[in-house]
Design a protein around this motif. Structure first.
Motif, PDB file in Angstrom:
ATOM      1  N   ALA A   1     -47.927 -15.479 -19.293  1.00  0.00           N
ATOM      2  CA  ALA A   1     -48.776 -15.185 -20.457  1.00  0.00           C
ATOM      3  C   ALA A   1     -49.843 -14.153 -20.099  1.00  0.00           C
ATOM      4  CB  ALA A   1     -49.426 -16.476 -20.956  1.00  0.00           C
ATOM      5  N   HIS A   2     -50.419 -14.310 -18.905  1.00  0.00           N
ATOM      6  CA  HIS A   2     -51.470 -13.391 -18.463  1.00  0.00           C
ATOM      7  C   HIS A   2     -50.922 -11.969 -18.329  1.00  0.00           C
ATOM      8  CE1 HIS A   2     -54.296 -11.414 -15.658  1.00  0.00           C
ATOM      9  NE2 HIS A   2     -55.184 -12.139 -16.290  1.00  0.00           N
ATOM     10  N   THR A   3     -49.722 -11.856 -17.777  1.00  0.00           N
ATOM     11  CA  THR A   3     -49.137 -10.535 -17.553  1.00  0.00           C
ATOM     12  C   THR A   3     -48.739  -9.877 -18.876  1.00  0.00           C
ATOM     13  OG1 THR A   3     -48.393 -11.290 -15.386  1.00  0.00           O
ATOM     14  CG2 THR A   3     -47.374  -9.289 -16.239  1.00  0.00           C
ATOM     15  N   GLU A   4     -48.266 -10.688 -19.815  1.00  0.00           N
ATOM     16  CA  GLU A   4     -47.964 -10.133 -21.144  1.00  0.00           C
ATOM     17  C   GLU A   4     -49.204  -9.517 -21.763  1.00  0.00           C
ATOM     18  OE1 GLU A   4     -45.950 -12.411 -24.263  1.00  0.00           O
ATOM     19  OE2 GLU A   4     -44.596 -13.139 -22.688  1.00  0.00           O
ATOM     20  N   ALA A   5     -50.320 -10.239 -21.692  1.00  0.00           N
ATOM     21  CA  ALA A   5     -51.581  -9.739 -22.260  1.00  0.00           C
ATOM     22  C   ALA A   5     -52.086  -8.532 -21.474  1.00  0.00           C
ATOM     23  CB  ALA A   5     -52.623 -10.858 -22.251  1.00  0.00           C
ATOM     24  N   HIS A   6     -51.974  -8.577 -20.155  1.00  0.00           N
ATOM     25  CA  HIS A   6     -52.387  -7.498 -19.251  1.00  0.00           C
ATOM     26  C   HIS A   6     -51.664  -6.193 -19.619  1.00  0.00           C
ATOM     27  CE1 HIS A   6     -51.744  -6.223 -14.669  1.00  0.00           C
ATOM     28  NE2 HIS A   6     -52.207  -5.216 -15.376  1.00  0.00           N
ATOM     29  N   PHE A   7     -50.347  -6.288 -19.742  1.00  0.00           N
ATOM     30  CA  PHE A   7     -49.563  -5.089 -20.031  1.00  0.00           C
ATOM     31  C   PHE A   7     -49.775  -4.620 -21.474  1.00  0.00           C
ATOM     32  CE2 PHE A   7     -46.087  -6.040 -16.592  1.00  0.00           C
ATOM     33  CZ  PHE A   7     -47.030  -5.830 -15.600  1.00  0.00           C
ATOM     34  N   ALA A   8     -49.912  -5.563 -22.399  1.00  0.00           N
ATOM     35  CA  ALA A   8     -50.136  -5.191 -23.805  1.00  0.00           C
ATOM     36  C   ALA A   8     -51.446  -4.413 -23.935  1.00  0.00           C
ATOM     37  CB  ALA A   8     -50.157  -6.437 -24.690  1.00  0.00           C
ATOM     38  N   GLU A   9     -52.452  -4.844 -23.189  1.00  0.00           N
ATOM     39  CA  GLU A   9     -53.756  -4.165 -23.232  1.00  0.00           C
ATOM     40  C   GLU A   9     -53.640  -2.747 -22.656  1.00  0.00           C
ATOM     41  OE1 GLU A   9     -56.446  -4.565 -24.678  1.00  0.00           O
ATOM     42  OE2 GLU A   9     -57.973  -3.488 -23.542  1.00  0.00           O
ATOM     43  N   GLU A  10     -52.959  -2.605 -21.541  1.00  0.00           N
ATOM     44  CA  GLU A  10     -52.781  -1.265 -20.960  1.00  0.00           C
ATOM     45  C   GLU A  10     -51.939  -0.382 -21.888  1.00  0.00           C
ATOM     46  OE1 GLU A  10     -51.405  -1.238 -16.893  1.00  0.00           O
ATOM     47  OE2 GLU A  10     -53.061  -2.503 -16.228  1.00  0.00           O
ATOM     48  N   ASP A  11     -50.906  -0.973 -22.490  1.00  0.00           N
ATOM     49  CA  ASP A  11     -50.072  -0.198 -23.426  1.00  0.00           C
ATOM     50  C   ASP A  11     -50.931   0.313 -24.589  1.00  0.00           C
ATOM     51  OD1 ASP A  11     -47.963  -0.834 -21.771  1.00  0.00           O
ATOM     52  OD2 ASP A  11     -46.960  -2.182 -23.190  1.00  0.00           O
ATOM     53  N   ARG A  12     -51.843  -0.542 -25.049  1.00  0.00           N
ATOM     54  CA  ARG A  12     -52.733  -0.162 -26.152  1.00  0.00           C
ATOM     55  C   ARG A  12     -53.677   0.962 -25.705  1.00  0.00           C
ATOM     56  NH1 ARG A  12     -57.710  -0.938 -27.893  1.00  0.00           N
ATOM     57  NH2 ARG A  12     -58.333  -2.199 -26.093  1.00  0.00           N
ATOM     58  N   LEU A  13     -54.263   0.818 -24.516  1.00  0.00           N
ATOM     59  CA  LEU A  13     -55.165   1.858 -24.004  1.00  0.00           C
ATOM     60  C   LEU A  13     -54.440   3.191 -23.853  1.00  0.00           C
ATOM     61  CD1 LEU A  13     -57.086  -0.203 -21.269  1.00  0.00           C
ATOM     62  CD2 LEU A  13     -58.089   0.781 -23.340  1.00  0.00           C
ATOM     63  N   MET A  14     -53.181   3.127 -23.412  1.00  0.00           N
ATOM     64  CA  MET A  14     -52.400   4.361 -23.236  1.00  0.00           C
ATOM     65  C   MET A  14     -52.150   5.029 -24.581  1.00  0.00           C
ATOM     66  SD  MET A  14     -49.627   3.729 -20.223  1.00  0.00           S
ATOM     67  CE  MET A  14     -48.960   2.114 -20.597  1.00  0.00           C
ATOM     68  N   ALA A  15     -51.775   4.217 -25.570  1.00  0.00           N
ATOM     69  CA  ALA A  15     -51.463   4.767 -26.897  1.00  0.00           C
ATOM     70  C   ALA A  15     -52.717   5.364 -27.521  1.00  0.00           C
ATOM     71  CB  ALA A  15     -50.874   3.677 -27.787  1.00  0.00           C
ATOM     72  N   GLU A  16     -53.821   4.640 -27.420  1.00  0.00           N
ATOM     73  CA  GLU A  16     -55.057   5.098 -28.086  1.00  0.00           C
ATOM     74  C   GLU A  16     -55.676   6.313 -27.422  1.00  0.00           C
ATOM     75  OE1 GLU A  16     -57.715   1.799 -28.503  1.00  0.00           O
ATOM     76  OE2 GLU A  16     -56.462   0.858 -30.049  1.00  0.00           O
ATOM     77  N   SER A  17     -55.449   6.470 -26.114  1.00  0.00           N
ATOM     78  CA  SER A  17     -56.077   7.588 -25.407  1.00  0.00           C
ATOM     79  C   SER A  17     -55.130   8.770 -25.215  1.00  0.00           C
ATOM     80  CB  SER A  17     -56.584   7.121 -24.040  1.00  0.00           C
ATOM     81  OG  SER A  17     -55.480   6.789 -23.208  1.00  0.00           O
ATOM     82  N   GLY A  18     -53.902   8.641 -25.701  1.00  0.00           N
ATOM     83  CA  GLY A  18     -52.940   9.730 -25.550  1.00  0.00           C
ATOM     84  C   GLY A  18     -52.570   9.975 -24.091  1.00  0.00           C
ATOM     85  N   PHE A  19     -52.321   8.899 -23.368  1.00  0.00           N
ATOM     86  CA  PHE A  19     -51.960   9.009 -21.947  1.00  0.00           C
ATOM     87  C   PHE A  19     -50.593   9.692 -21.808  1.00  0.00           C
ATOM     88  CE2 PHE A  19     -50.236   6.790 -18.042  1.00  0.00           C
ATOM     89  CZ  PHE A  19     -51.060   7.455 -17.137  1.00  0.00           C
ATOM     90  N   PRO A  20     -50.507  10.769 -21.031  1.00  0.00           N
ATOM     91  CA  PRO A  20     -49.248  11.549 -20.984  1.00  0.00           C
ATOM     92  C   PRO A  20     -48.043  10.779 -20.433  1.00  0.00           C
ATOM     93  CG  PRO A  20     -51.013  12.679 -19.752  1.00  0.00           C
ATOM     94  CD  PRO A  20     -51.573  11.382 -20.232  1.00  0.00           C
ATOM     95  N   ALA A  21     -48.266   9.877 -19.479  1.00  0.00           N
ATOM     96  CA  ALA A  21     -47.122   9.161 -18.873  1.00  0.00           C
ATOM     97  C   ALA A  21     -46.900   7.787 -19.509  1.00  0.00           C
ATOM     98  CB  ALA A  21     -47.339   9.023 -17.366  1.00  0.00           C
TER      99      ALA A  21
END
Ligand SMILES: [Fe+2]
Ligand SMILES: [Fe+2]
Length: 140
Positions: free
Chosen positions: A50-70
């Protein structure tokens, strides 16, 4: 036993939200390493999942919102690991604790590489993005 030795210089990336999550991840991995009772190991594995799902979901969100190239590559790696957790988690829930232990023992080297590569690149991008905003604010 301590499986994941936290290294400030290597693992702390300078983005508080990410660092807090990674410290909690390291703590969970180490608690799994110390769990001698199978039921305790199963409960902790479910917590890690559960922790890892939330961990990755948060990073995925940060990447999408900040326009992360990779984004695609990094998100793909998250999905790959979540797939493994689901697969191993099913077996652990059915009592295959030794298999779970073997998989958890590999997590520190995965984390070390992931933190130093993909997460480090994301943290650098986030810091640059916020500095950019601050500089613009200073000029105006
Ligand atoms: Fe991460
Ligand atoms: Fe990541």
């Amino acid at each position: 036993m301590t499986l994941l030795v936290w290294q400030e210089d290597r693992h702390r990336l300078g983005v508080d939200a990410m660092d807090e999550t990674h410290l909690a991840f390291a703590d969970l991995v180490n608690r799994l390493g110390e769990a001698t009772d199978p039921a305790a190991f199963q409960a902790l594995f479910a917590e890690l999942s559960a922790h890892t799902e939330a961990h990755f979901a948060e990073e995925d969100r940060l990447m999408a919102e900040s326009g992360f190239p990779a984004l695609v590559e990094h998100r793909g790696e998250h999905r790959r690991v979540l797939g493994q957790i689901a697969q191993i988690g099913e077996r652990v829930a059915r009592g295959r604790i030794a298999m779970g232990r073997a998989w958890v023992a590999e997590l520190p080297s995965w984390f070390d590489l992931h933190a130093a590569s993909m997460d480090s690149a994301l943290a650098a991008h986030l810091k640059k993005a916020s500095i950019g905003i601050a500089e613009k604010a200073d000029v105006s």
